[in-house]
Design an enzyme around this catalytic site. Structure first.
Site, mmCIF file in Angstrom:
data_model
loop_
_atom_site.group_PDB
_atom_site.id
_atom_site.type_symbol
_atom_site.label_atom_id
_atom_site.label_comp_id
_atom_site.label_asym_id
_atom_site.label_seq_id
_atom_site.Cartn_x
_atom_site.Cartn_y
_atom_site.Cartn_z
ATOM 1 C CG MET A 267 -1.944 -1.049 1.089
ATOM 2 S SD MET A 267 -3.778 -0.898 2.103
ATOM 3 C CE MET A 267 -2.881 -0.333 3.656
ATOM 4 N N GLY A 268 2.116 0.840 -0.212
ATOM 5 C CA GLY A 268 3.181 2.382 -0.535
ATOM 6 C C GLY A 268 3.438 2.742 0.847
ATOM 7 C CG LEU B 177 7.348 1.457 -0.934
ATOM 8 C CD1 LEU B 177 7.571 1.282 -2.484
ATOM 9 C CD2 LEU B 177 5.909 0.437 -0.176
ATOM 10 C CG HIS C 101 7.260 -2.135 1.967
ATOM 11 N ND1 HIS C 101 7.057 -0.440 3.292
ATOM 12 C CD2 HIS C 101 6.056 -2.517 2.291
ATOM 13 C CE1 HIS C 101 6.045 -0.945 2.976
ATOM 14 N NE2 HIS C 101 5.079 -1.872 2.710
ATOM 15 C CB SER D 127 4.967 -0.584 10.945
ATOM 16 O OG SER D 127 3.117 -0.405 10.192
ATOM 17 N NE ARG E 83 -2.355 1.656 9.771
ATOM 18 C CZ ARG E 83 -2.718 0.970 8.759
ATOM 19 N NH1 ARG E 83 -2.088 -0.279 9.377
ATOM 20 N NH2 ARG E 83 -3.908 1.106 7.991
#
Ligand code: PAF
Length: 295
Positions: free
Chosen positions: A34-35, A37, A41, A191, A193
């Site tokens: 979902m980008g 990154l 990732h 993460s 987030r």
């Protein structure tokens, strides 16, 4: 110098970029994202590259179907330029950047992938409908990219288990690879987030991985001892409101009451730090047998 990846925003462009590889019979390696990154990732892209001689395709799509009402769909970070730099640095061949209308022409799909009972526990209990959204978009992306292998992070462990289950139950012809969670030096799992956390919350959040490590160290004395050790460690820091802390078997099922030495398990934790929800997990090995795996 690495070449810039080819960009595709439509299905047709993606198919065009994949054509030569398909003609040559090369297996495509796919990393859905979902980008926003980060190095986690980047690791997925490296694993994709290591596992395949064919092109590596990364998709960047913030999938509305997997966000619930009141979740962070609108504020989810979308740093496209930085994301493309990460893909270029990792030697990705094709980046697929579809808009919502490209993935869901005609609005919400009428046919979706039902995750079954495993989709209603843990993350699924806190985020109803989340895994229906995840599996539906992953199935669609698999249909568009037609990868030979697809790489997912172990940090979203329930997602990984469910994607594997979907591939098995729906007889999809793709090998699903789970890549190890990447961590900050203080243990916090990477993460997208984490960027929501302020400095104090960032410090508090490290208790999650400390709890898991305490469990791993205690796993030789069995699942109960592992859980208790994690609870004790998590209890030492305020500011983290736990959603769940569980010990399961590797498929997220129940463990036998007294698992024999060497039995594999998993500990999973989710909690809120301020308004940010974080998840993490680690593999465990029970019994007086070999100590837990080190990843
Ligand atoms: O893990 C993620 O980033 C997403 O859930 C995924 C697999 C890309 C589906 O939107």
């Amino acid at each position: 110098m690495t070449a810039s990846p080819l960009l595709a925003t439509t299905r047709e462009e993606l198919a065009g970029h994949l054509d030569p590889a398909r003609r040559d019979g090369e297996a495509v390696a796919f990393v859905p994202t979902m980008g926003a990154l980060h190095d986690g990732h980047a690791r997925l892209m490296q694993v994709a590259r290591e596992r395949s001689t064919g092109p590596v395709v990364v998709s960047i799509f913030v999938n509305p179907l997997q966000f619930g009402v009141g979740e962070d769909l609108d504020r989810y970070p979308r740093p496209l330029e930085e994301d493309l730099k990460v893909c270029e640095r990792e030697g990705v061949d094709i980046v697929f950047l579809p808009g919502v209308d490209e993935v869901y022409p005609g609005g919400d799909p009428q046919v979706t992938v039902e995750p079954g009972p495993l989709g209603t526990v843990l993350e699924g209990a806190v985020r109803p409908g989340h895994f229906r959204g995840v599996l539906t978009v992953v199935a669609k992306l698999f249909g568009l990219v037609r990868p030979g292998i697809a790489v997912f992070g172990q940090k979203d462990y329930q997602q990984l288990v469910l994607v594997r289950r979907m591939v098995r139950d729906l007889c999809l012809d793709v090998e699903v690879v789970g890549a190890e969670t990447q961590r900050e030096p203080d243990g916090l799992a990477l993460s997208s987030r984490n960027s929501y956390l302020d400095a104090a919350q960032r410090r508090q959040a490290t208790v999650l991985s400390r709890g898991l490590l305490a469990a791993r160290d205690a796993a030789g004395r069995g699942p109960e001892a592992a859980l208790e050790a994690a609870r004790t460690e998590l209890g030492r820091t305020s500011g983290v409101e736990l959603d769940y802390l569980v010990v399961t078997d590797p498929e997220l099922g129940e463990l036998p009451p007294d698992p024999p030495a060497g039995t594999a398990g998993r500990i999973l934790v989710a909690g809120r730090v301020g308004s940010t929800r974080l998840i993490d997990n680690l593999p465990l090995t029970f019994g007086p047998g070999p100590l837990a795996e080190s990843h």
